[in-house]
Design a protein around this motif. Sequence first.
Motif, PDB file in Angstrom:
ATOM      1  N   LYS A  24       8.102  -5.031   9.626  1.00  0.00           N
ATOM      2  CA  LYS A  24       8.498  -4.998  11.045  1.00  0.00           C
ATOM      3  C   LYS A  24       8.526  -3.574  11.592  1.00  0.00           C
ATOM      4  CE  LYS A  24       8.982  -9.300  11.940  1.00  0.00           C
ATOM      5  NZ  LYS A  24       8.120  -9.958  12.900  1.00  0.00           N
ATOM      6  N   VAL A  25       8.986  -2.629  10.788  1.00  0.00           N
ATOM      7  CA  VAL A  25       9.013  -1.226  11.226  1.00  0.00           C
ATOM      8  C   VAL A  25       7.591  -0.722  11.452  1.00  0.00           C
ATOM      9  CG1 VAL A  25       9.560   1.129  10.487  1.00  0.00           C
ATOM     10  CG2 VAL A  25      11.253  -0.672  10.227  1.00  0.00           C
ATOM     11  N   GLN A  27       4.952  -2.539  12.203  1.00  0.00           N
ATOM     12  CA  GLN A  27       4.441  -3.200  13.410  1.00  0.00           C
ATOM     13  C   GLN A  27       5.010  -2.558  14.671  1.00  0.00           C
ATOM     14  OE1 GLN A  27       5.292  -7.387  13.064  1.00  0.00           O
ATOM     15  NE2 GLN A  27       3.175  -7.826  12.507  1.00  0.00           N
ATOM     16  N   ALA A  28       6.278  -2.216  14.657  1.00  0.00           N
ATOM     17  CA  ALA A  28       6.902  -1.601  15.823  1.00  0.00           C
ATOM     18  C   ALA A  28       6.295  -0.233  16.131  1.00  0.00           C
ATOM     19  CB  ALA A  28       8.410  -1.464  15.604  1.00  0.00           C
ATOM     20  N   ASN A  29       5.785   0.441  15.121  1.00  0.00           N
ATOM     21  CA  ASN A  29       5.171   1.753  15.314  1.00  0.00           C
ATOM     22  C   ASN A  29       3.662   1.673  15.525  1.00  0.00           C
ATOM     23  OD1 ASN A  29       7.499   3.420  15.151  1.00  0.00           O
ATOM     24  ND2 ASN A  29       7.578   3.003  12.968  1.00  0.00           N
ATOM     25  N   GLY A  30       3.148   0.471  15.707  1.00  0.00           N
ATOM     26  CA  GLY A  30       1.737   0.306  16.019  1.00  0.00           C
ATOM     27  C   GLY A  30       0.810   0.260  14.814  1.00  0.00           C
ATOM     28  N   ILE A  31       1.360   0.171  13.626  1.00  0.00           N
ATOM     29  CA  ILE A  31       0.536   0.074  12.422  1.00  0.00           C
ATOM     30  C   ILE A  31       0.459  -1.391  12.038  1.00  0.00           C
ATOM     31  CG2 ILE A  31       0.303   0.759  10.004  1.00  0.00           C
ATOM     32  CD1 ILE A  31       2.056   3.214  10.725  1.00  0.00           C
ATOM     33  N   THR A  32      -0.730  -1.960  12.155  1.00  0.00           N
ATOM     34  CA  THR A  32      -0.882  -3.379  11.849  1.00  0.00           C
ATOM     35  C   THR A  32      -1.567  -3.554  10.498  1.00  0.00           C
ATOM     36  OG1 THR A  32      -2.971  -3.460  13.058  1.00  0.00           O
ATOM     37  CG2 THR A  32      -0.990  -4.058  14.264  1.00  0.00           C
ATOM     38  N   ILE A  33      -0.986  -4.416   9.701  1.00  0.00           N
ATOM     39  CA  ILE A  33      -1.526  -4.740   8.392  1.00  0.00           C
ATOM     40  C   ILE A  33      -1.670  -6.253   8.341  1.00  0.00           C
ATOM     41  CG2 ILE A  33      -1.128  -4.676   5.897  1.00  0.00           C
ATOM     42  CD1 ILE A  33       0.576  -2.183   6.362  1.00  0.00           C
ATOM     43  N   ASP A  34      -2.816  -6.721   7.866  1.00  0.00           N
ATOM     44  CA  ASP A  34      -3.041  -8.148   7.728  1.00  0.00           C
ATOM     45  C   ASP A  34      -1.957  -8.744   6.828  1.00  0.00           C
ATOM     46  OD1 ASP A  34      -4.429 -10.656   7.765  1.00  0.00           O
ATOM     47  OD2 ASP A  34      -5.255 -10.141   5.798  1.00  0.00           O
ATOM     48  N   ALA A  35      -1.442  -9.905   7.211  1.00  0.00           N
ATOM     49  CA  ALA A  35      -0.343 -10.514   6.465  1.00  0.00           C
ATOM     50  C   ALA A  35      -0.738 -10.812   5.016  1.00  0.00           C
ATOM     51  CB  ALA A  35       0.128 -11.784   7.153  1.00  0.00           C
ATOM     52  N   GLY A  36      -1.958 -11.236   4.788  1.00  0.00           N
ATOM     53  CA  GLY A  36      -2.414 -11.519   3.428  1.00  0.00           C
ATOM     54  C   GLY A  36      -2.459 -10.270   2.571  1.00  0.00           C
ATOM     55  N   THR A  37      -2.953  -9.185   3.148  1.00  0.00           N
ATOM     56  CA  THR A  37      -3.001  -7.913   2.430  1.00  0.00           C
ATOM     57  C   THR A  37      -1.594  -7.420   2.129  1.00  0.00           C
ATOM     58  OG1 THR A  37      -5.058  -7.373   3.561  1.00  0.00           O
ATOM     59  CG2 THR A  37      -3.891  -5.550   2.512  1.00  0.00           C
ATOM     60  N   TRP A  38      -0.721  -7.553   3.098  1.00  0.00           N
ATOM     61  CA  TRP A  38       0.668  -7.140   2.906  1.00  0.00           C
ATOM     62  C   TRP A  38       1.309  -7.944   1.779  1.00  0.00           C
ATOM     63  CZ3 TRP A  38       3.551  -3.169   4.054  1.00  0.00           C
ATOM     64  CH2 TRP A  38       4.925  -3.259   3.906  1.00  0.00           C
TER      65      TRP A  38
END
Length: 62
Positions: A24-25, A27-38
């Motif tokens: 969530k942190v 995502q809030a800072n504009g760094i998107t990671i695919d949920a599967g990769t995460w």
Amino acid sequence: MLEKLKKRMGNPIFIGAAAAFTYKVLQANGITIDAGTWQQGVDLLAYLAIGAGIYSSFDAKE
């Protein structure tokens, strides 16, 4: 205190909460990671923590 921290980090609920918070942190800072990769990354870290815990329980004399 270090022993208490190690015990908490081995708790599956703590690992899940820390992973969700970090996601969530980011995502809030504009760094998107695919949920599967995460999820794969979190699984890898959890398996490493479990393996380290098992390895540390072995006696060096045996």
